[in-house]
Design a protein around this motif. Structure first.
Motif, PDB file in Angstrom:
ATOM      1  N   ASP C 126       0.839  -1.204   0.000  1.00 42.54           N
ATOM      2  CA  ASP C 126       0.000   0.000   0.000  1.00 42.54           C
ATOM      3  C   ASP C 126       0.865   1.241   0.000  1.00 42.54           C
ATOM      4  O   ASP C 126       1.056   1.876   1.036  1.00 42.54           O
ATOM      5  N   LEU C 127       1.373   1.614  -1.159  1.00 41.82           N
ATOM      6  CA  LEU C 127       2.215   2.802  -1.233  1.00 41.82           C
ATOM      7  C   LEU C 127       1.366   4.061  -1.352  1.00 41.82           C
ATOM      8  O   LEU C 127       1.718   5.118  -0.831  1.00 41.82           O
ATOM      9  N   ASP C 128       0.246   3.948  -2.061  1.00 48.73           N
ATOM     10  CA  ASP C 128      -0.544   5.156  -2.287  1.00 48.73           C
ATOM     11  C   ASP C 128      -1.911   5.106  -1.629  1.00 48.73           C
ATOM     12  O   ASP C 128      -2.873   5.681  -2.116  1.00 48.73           O
ATOM     13  N   GLY C 129      -1.999   4.430  -0.529  1.00 47.19           N
ATOM     14  CA  GLY C 129      -3.249   4.456   0.222  1.00 47.19           C
ATOM     15  C   GLY C 129      -3.719   3.074   0.566  1.00 47.19           C
ATOM     16  O   GLY C 129      -3.097   2.079   0.198  1.00 47.19           O
ATOM     17  N   MET C 130      -4.831   2.973   1.291  1.00 48.07           N
ATOM     18  CA  MET C 130      -5.395   1.668   1.639  1.00 48.07           C
ATOM     19  C   MET C 130      -6.665   1.451   0.834  1.00 48.07           C
ATOM     20  O   MET C 130      -7.424   2.387   0.572  1.00 48.07           O
ATOM     21  N   LEU C 134     -10.315   3.982   0.101  1.00 49.16           N
ATOM     22  CA  LEU C 134     -10.399   4.409  -1.297  1.00 49.16           C
ATOM     23  C   LEU C 134     -11.681   3.916  -1.956  1.00 49.16           C
ATOM     24  O   LEU C 134     -12.401   4.687  -2.604  1.00 49.16           O
ATOM     25  N   VAL C 220      -5.675   8.963 -10.465  1.00 52.80           N
ATOM     26  CA  VAL C 220      -5.361  10.384 -10.616  1.00 52.80           C
ATOM     27  C   VAL C 220      -4.327  10.832  -9.601  1.00 52.80           C
ATOM     28  O   VAL C 220      -4.359  10.450  -8.444  1.00 52.80           O
ATOM     29  N   GLY C 221      -3.392  11.616 -10.064  1.00 50.50           N
ATOM     30  CA  GLY C 221      -2.442  12.212  -9.149  1.00 50.50           C
ATOM     31  C   GLY C 221      -1.428  11.257  -8.583  1.00 50.50           C
ATOM     32  O   GLY C 221      -0.810  11.538  -7.564  1.00 50.50           O
ATOM     33  N   LEU C 222      -1.228  10.119  -9.262  1.00 51.34           N
ATOM     34  CA  LEU C 222      -0.264   9.151  -8.748  1.00 51.34           C
ATOM     35  C   LEU C 222       1.144   9.718  -8.830  1.00 51.34           C
ATOM     36  O   LEU C 222       1.564  10.213  -9.862  1.00 51.34           O
ATOM     37  N   SER C 223       1.863   9.639  -7.707  1.00 47.77           N
ATOM     38  CA  SER C 223       3.252  10.090  -7.737  1.00 47.77           C
ATOM     39  C   SER C 223       4.137   8.949  -8.216  1.00 47.77           C
ATOM     40  O   SER C 223       4.043   7.847  -7.695  1.00 47.77           O
ATOM     41  N   PRO C 224       5.003   9.194  -9.165  1.00 49.73           N
ATOM     42  CA  PRO C 224       5.817   8.099  -9.691  1.00 49.73           C
ATOM     43  C   PRO C 224       6.884   7.669  -8.677  1.00 49.73           C
ATOM     44  O   PRO C 224       7.368   8.488  -7.899  1.00 49.73           O
ATOM     45  N   VAL C 225       7.211   6.410  -8.690  1.00 49.31           N
ATOM     46  CA  VAL C 225       8.296   5.918  -7.844  1.00 49.31           C
ATOM     47  C   VAL C 225       9.603   6.268  -8.535  1.00 49.31           C
ATOM     48  O   VAL C 225       9.865   5.838  -9.644  1.00 49.31           O
ATOM     49  N   GLU C 226      10.385   7.055  -7.869  1.00 52.08           N
ATOM     50  CA  GLU C 226      11.698   7.462  -8.374  1.00 52.08           C
ATOM     51  C   GLU C 226      12.608   6.243  -8.440  1.00 52.08           C
ATOM     52  O   GLU C 226      13.274   5.978  -9.415  1.00 52.08           O
TER      53      GLU C 226
END
Lengths: 656, 331, 261
Positions: C126-130, C134, C220-226
């Motif tokens: 769960d990197l971008d939420g649960m 959601l 929407v608005g997903l931050s990319p994994v560097e």
């Protein structure tokens, strides 16, 4: 002149009328009770036990006529042998008496009138009385563990005593009353002389003779009616239980969904309840029972019997109709499947199939403790119960210094199937390497399956997860069929057992599987494994359940030890009486039962340590190694004794 | 002011949670790095006085509403969302604890921006905010650059020492009106207190803690013996409590107790984040685990790669004999 | 009573995890997926509720390697229906996954309306939420997570649930149905279902496949994994070597030095 007991009138009615009445009552009670048992059996699952009739007859001859298994406990064994034969003789003469008595016009003599019959019967009567006395003393004064001083037992002893005494007494009075030849009746004559000296007259003797005859007949008729609901049903049932015994005792019951209500078991499994004489030998042999755990093989069988009796009654309370209602899951899971109980049972009862069926039932209901559940999930997903990645199966080869051949890719003479303990368990990886090096020294062409190996499924089967066993067996069979090898050996007796007995056509008809001690024995014998130094240890050897009792491999490990030069001292409980370490039957995947101070493994290491001068306990099974090294710690015997696998000793002896 | 760094000041049962101070410490760093102010956001009902200890922030935004009296994630997210739309902070740090669990996710969803979960650190790298998050039970970490104008970040306990976020000064308080429905479809009725255990493990100086690696209920006895020899008590990780080997009062971790003993012996514990957050501030941590890769070794001061059931008895023995020696020398 | 359980396949950490060549995702060569542990608890809770209140349990999952195993196991345990959502990203983020699930639930006939949607309170990826908050947000339903107990009052249309708080405290909440719950622990440990029963399910039951393509604006608005990397080990324990006795000795030295003996 000797009166004929059945033609003499009593209260104006001839004797045979009474006899007819009593016989009809006795036989109908007996018959209806036996019929009820048969009805319960007929509702159970079918099982074919008519194969190899010749072998079966042999079993009956040895174990019923010869009472072979009872001689394990010699004193009572001989006593029971005598009781058996005297009973046989008395049963014969009873029916003879009955026939003659029911049909007075039948032109046959009474058995007592036939000289040699009278002699045998009286001799056996006296011997029988002595044997009964021995049995009674043992039961009441020197009571062995698990032998009950029950009313049932007391009644039987009294009944048999009455039968014998009434017969002997009758002979005495007969001899006194009669005038015809009595040279074949030593006991009768002896007693007659005593009675005479007590002032009994001829005519009095004749009357008393009548009464003793009737006492004898009524006692037996009463016994007949009583028999089907007492533990003495074993008289009738045991010849059948032996005849229909399993010819492959280690064989698993046919695939099923498990059993709890009686109808879900096979008729032979239920029959164990009827044949059981409550002798307690199974309890005395059971390692769990010996350590104070709640498991009692005798109780299992007893529950079966009680349920069968209960299902005969037309009572309103049907709530206790299933075996699962009276046997707690704890007891079912406590069994190590070591088969000691079945090894000693004189009537060849089948305790382990009952446990397996009950385990299958619990598994199918999902009634599985968390640790066991985890083991199942790991086995299904990763092929090992440790929950480690399949890719780590060959991690033990890292410190080896060489790479064993890969039997998936190249042809080898011997395929070594390691088993999960040898591969994953940190305490055992060293032993695995020892064997790898020793075999290399002997120039044995062997290979392993690396990551393709999965748990063989032996213990999975014994814990009742048939579906998981099938899954593993299919996978392993496919792997083995694709591998290139001539012969197969393993270091794990559990793998050995299931590959040998439960993987059909494992190796295309060639010798299916060997244990590493068998291979080592052969190598040493042929001189292929030169012994650089003879070891001077004083050792004792523990026969693994799945190698010894289950598969009869006792001598090769001993041959290896002899070749290595160690001094072998046997424990009292060795070979087929070997005492289980407590790790089989999936017990290593379960919570402990009972007190910490009394594990079977601790019991066993104490036995080993008690042998004079013995410093090493030799094992040939990875679970034994783990269980016994733990036990040495918990008993504080670490300084006194050490545990070594046969392979370790071999490496020590051949290393240069 | 736009572009500030916000910290959700978590409080529970009339007390500011320790993690709030940890987040203030982290927030202060970030704010300083980007040249902005640090604001603590306090949501609740009639809890104004709790703002006094939030002095590490430049100011406190206080949102008071009856719907915020109890932890109801949706209400908190809604209130925060309208405040963020109005004031557009650069980032908001939200605690990842049982109290504030879903707020970050819901907030980001309501604002239709992304959310970054399980953060253990926030730094400025080449002029941009970069977040380090924990994945797969601690086996991997991900570096993420928050893409949107307001970064919504869920921060794990232990990112910074709580003491660095405490200050003596009393911050400025700004009241913000909140527009929320009076009632919500989620309502707290009451709290159920745990069964009082025989011991309060958070008050112990020595704790011997067991995890799944001790394999069976039986072996808890080994830990008890060591605890006894050291004058401490036994506690455990969640799996051990779930199995019933120890009562709930002995649980250490996210849903259990947070402990700071002088000595914490972790026997057979892998070191999953949910457990570690409950004990990482212990003075001395000794870990015993047969897996050399177990994450617990990243938190412990001393580690032993062995089976706990072998080491515990040996250690107990040695402790007992040393204590005996010391006693006889003193006598 | 109608319950939907959402199941997610996550990396199995029993295998060694490696970073792929792109430096941003997991290497898939030896990667195996397993059902999220807390989703198993959610399924167990659903089955317990079904036993208590009678009703149906439908399990829904996004298509992924090894998802069939998980769905057939759920059916064998007692779920009434299993649905697999196909045509999407092979490794969706939690956010895009939740969006697709919400889409599927709203568009596939017969799924909604529902009384409860249960899923695990969290998952290891769960990197971008649960998932639970959601899905609740996308379906505009009330939500609560870290749940360890559920009881339902159908007449009043509410559920009473317990949520875990620190220190062993639990909060009793009332939540209006339909609702989404993030389950932390079922009231009983997840049940065991024997392999034979799963195999029977594989032969006799059907997993329905539903096509729901990944929406362009989902996630929407997903931050990319560097970058993804093995954890930085700022500090590591000093490892003590030797037999248990030797180690015990060394430890005692340490303890004595700190006045703990």
């Amino acid at each position: 002149m000797l009166p004929d007991p059945v033609t003499v009138p009593y209260l104006g009615v001839s004797g045979y009328v009474y006899l007819w009445l009593l016989t009809l009552v006795s036989f109908s009670v007996f018959g209806s009770r036996v019929l009820r048992h048969v009805r319960v059996l007929s509702r159970a699952r079918p099982e074919n036990r008519w194969d190899h009739v010749g072998k079966r007859i042999g079993l009956v001859a040895a174990n019923v006529l010869g009472q072979w298994r009872l001689l394990d406990e010699p004193l009572i064994g001989i006593a029971h042998l005598i009781i058996f034969w005297s009973f046989l003789a008395y049963a014969t003469t009873f029916f003879w008496n009955l026939l003659r008595g029911l049909i007075p016009l039948l032109a046959i003599p009474y058995p007592d009138d036939v000289r040699w019959v009278a002699f045998c019967v009286q001799a056996l009567g006296v011997l029988g009385m002595i044997a009964l006395a021995v049995a009674a003393l043992r039961r009441y004064l020197f009571t062995p563990v698990s032998l009950e001083r029950s009313w049932d037992a007391a009644i039987i002893l009294l009944l048999i005593a009455t039968v014998l005494l009434s017969s002997l007494g009758s002979a005495g009075f007969r001899a006194l009353a009669a005038t015809t030849g009595s040279s074949w009746q030593p006991v009768g004559n002896f007693l007659a002389a005593i009675f005479a000296s007590l002032g009994v007259s001829r005519s009095q003797a004749a009357t008393i003779f009548l009464w003793t005859w009737w006492v004898h007949m009524i006692t037996v008729l009463g016994f007949l009616a009583y028999l089907p609901y007492s533990k003495h049903l074993h008289l009738l049932a045991s010849p059948f239980s032996v005849f229909f015994a399993s010819l492959e005792p280690s064989k698993m019951p046919a695939a099923s969904e498990g059993g709890s209500p009686l109808e879900e078991f096979t008729w032979r499994q239920l029959f164990s309840g009827l044949a059981c004489a409550e002798c307690g030998r199974c309890d005395r042999a059971c390692p769990s029972f010996a350590c104070g755990e709640p498991l009692s093989p005798k109780q299992f069988i007893h529950h079966v019997k009680e349920l069968m009796l209960a299902s005969n009654q037309t009572s309103v309370d049907n709530s206790k109709k299933s075996l699962g209602d009276v046997v707690s899951p704890e007891d079912v899971w406590a069994c190590t499947t070591c088969a000691s109980c079945m090894e000693v049972c004189p009537v060849f009862n089948e305790h382990i199939p009952l446990v397996i069926e009950m385990r299958r039932k619990l598994v199918s209901q999902g009634d599985v403790q968390p640790r066991l559940q985890e083991a199942f999930t790991n086995l299904a997903r990763y092929g090992n119960s440790f929950g480690q990645s399949e890719r780590k199966r060959a991690a033990w080869t890292q410190n080896l210094g060489f790479k064993p051949k890969d039997a998936r890719k190249e042809s080898v003479q011997w395929l070594w199937y390691l088993g999960e303990y040898a591969c994953y368990h940190p305490a055992l990886q060293g032993i695995t390497r020892s064997l790898a090096r020793a075999l290399r020294t002997a120039d044995v062409d062997y290979g392993i399956l690396y990551e393709a190996e999965r748990n063989s499924g032996n213990d999975v089967r014994r814990v009742g997860e048939e579906g998981l066993f099938e899954l593993l067996r299919q996978k392993n069979t496919a792997t083995l069929q694709q591998a290139h090898f001539n012969n197969l050996f393993t270091t794990d007796p559990h793998v050995y057992n299931t590959f040998k007995n439960e993987y059909p056509d494992l190796n295309h008809g060639r010798h299916p599987v060997s244990h590493h001690t068998e291979l080592l024995a052969t190598l040493l014998e042929r001189g292929q494994l030169p012994v650089a130094r003879r070891l001077s240890y004083r050792v004792t050897y523990h026969d693994p359940c799945y190698l010894g009792r289950y598969n009869g491999v006792y001598d090769p490990p001993r041959a290896v030890l002899q070749a290595l030069g160690v001094e072998l001292v046997e424990m009292r409980r060795s070979r087929r009486r070997s005492f289980c370490c407590g790790g089989g039957g999936g017990r290593v995947w379960m919570e402990e039962v009972g007190q910490a101070q009394s594990r079977p493994s601790e019991n066993r290491v104490r036995e080993a340590a008690s042998l004079d001068g013995v410093e090493c306990l030799v094992v040939a099974c990875p679970k034994d190694y783990v269980m016994f090294t733990d036990a040495l710690k918990t008993t504080g015997l670490e300084g006194k004794l050490f545990v070594k696998d046969v392979a370790e000793l071999v490496e020590e002896a051949v290393a240069v | 002011m736009a572009g500030n760094v916000w910290v959700l000041a978590e409080h529970w049962r009339s007390k500011i949670s320790d993690i709030t101070y940890e987040l203030l410490a982290l927030g202060k760093e970030v704010a300083t790095n980007i040249g902005a102010e640090l604001q603590a956001v306090l949501l609740g009902h009639e809890v104004r006085e709790l703002a006094q200890s939030l002095g590490a922030a430049n100011s406190v935004l206080y949102l008071d509403h009856v719907a915020l009296a109890n932890p109801v994630p949706e209400s908190f997210a809604q209130a925060l969302a309208s405040a963020i739309r109005a004031r557009k902070p650069r980032a908001i740090l939200i605690p990842l604890t049982n109290v504030s669990w879903e707020i970050g996710t819901l907030l980001a969803a309501q604002l239709e921006v992304g959310y970054i979960n399980a953060c253990k650190d926030v730094r400025l790298v080449e002029g941009k905010l970069q977040v380090r998050s924990v994945l797969y039970g601690g086996k991997m970490e991900a570096l993420v650059n928050p893409a949107q104008s307001t970064a919504i970040l869920g921060i794990l306990p232990g990112a910074r020492p709580a003491d660095h976020g405490r200050a003596a000064t009393v911050p400025m308080l700004e009241e913000v009106t909140v527009d929320l429905a009076e009632t919500s479809s989620v309502q707290l009725k009451r709290y159920l207190e745990p069964e009082p255990g025989d011991i309060d493990i958070s008050k112990q100086e020595v704790l011997v803690s067991v995890g799944r690696g001790i394999q069976s209920r039986e072996n808890v006895r080994l830990a008890e013996e060591l605890a006894g020899a050291l004058g401490g008590a036994v506690c455990g990780s969640r799996p051990v409590i779930d199995q019933g080997w120890l009562p709930l009062s002995r649980q250490v971790g996210k849903s259990g107790a947070v402990v700071k003993p002088k000595l914490y012996v972790a026997a057979g514990i892998s070191g999953a984040p949910e457990h570690v957050e409950g004990m990482k501030n212990s003075d001395l941590i000794i870990a015993i685990n047969s897996d050399p890769q177990a994450p617990i070794f990243n938190v412990a001061r001393y580690g032993i790669t062995a089976d706990a059931i072998d080491v515990l008895p040996a250690l107990t023995e040695m402790v007992r004999s040393r204590k005996k020696e010391a006693k006889s020398r003193a006598a | 009573m109608k319950i939907i359980v959402l199941l997610k396949m996550v990396p199995d950490v029993v295998e060694e995890l490696e970073v792929a060549a792109d430096g941003q995702t997991l290497d898939t060569e030896f990667l195996r997926l397993i059902a999220n542990e807390l989703d198993n608890h959610a399924l167990e809770e659903a089955l317990l509720l079904k036993e208590k209140y009678s009703g149906t349990v439908t399990v829904v999952a996004l298509d992924a390697p090894e998802v069939d195993d998980a769905l057939f196991t759920a059916l064998a345990k007692g779920a009434d229906q299993a649905l697999k959502i196909t045509d999407g990203d092979s490794a969706p983020s939690t956010l895009s996954g939740a969006y697709r699930l919400a889409q599927a639930l709203s568009t596939v006939p017969g799924l909604l309306p529902v009384d409860l949607i249960l899923t695990g309170a969290q998952a290891i990826d769960d990197l971008d939420g649960m998932t639970s908050p959601l899905v609740a947000h996308f379906l505009r339903l009330p939500q609560l997570g870290i749940i360890t107990q559920v009881s339902v009052n159908s007449v009043a249309g509410v559920a009473t649930v317990l949520r875990e708080f620190p220190g062993g405290v639990r909060g009793e909440y009332e939540i209006q149905l339909p609702a989404v719950l993030g389950i932390q622990a079922a009231e009983k440990p997840p049940r065991y279902v024997p392999v034979s029963r799963v195999q029977v399910a594989m032969k006799s039951r059907v997993i329905e496949s539903v096509h729901v393509p990944t929406a362009a604006d989902g996630g929407v608005g997903l931050s990319p994994v560097e970058e993804m990397l093995k954890p930085e080990v700022t500090e590591h324990a000093q490892m003590l070597q030797g037999s248990p006795e030797e180690v015990a000795n060394q430890l005692c030295e340490v303890l004595a030095g700190r006045g703990l003996l």
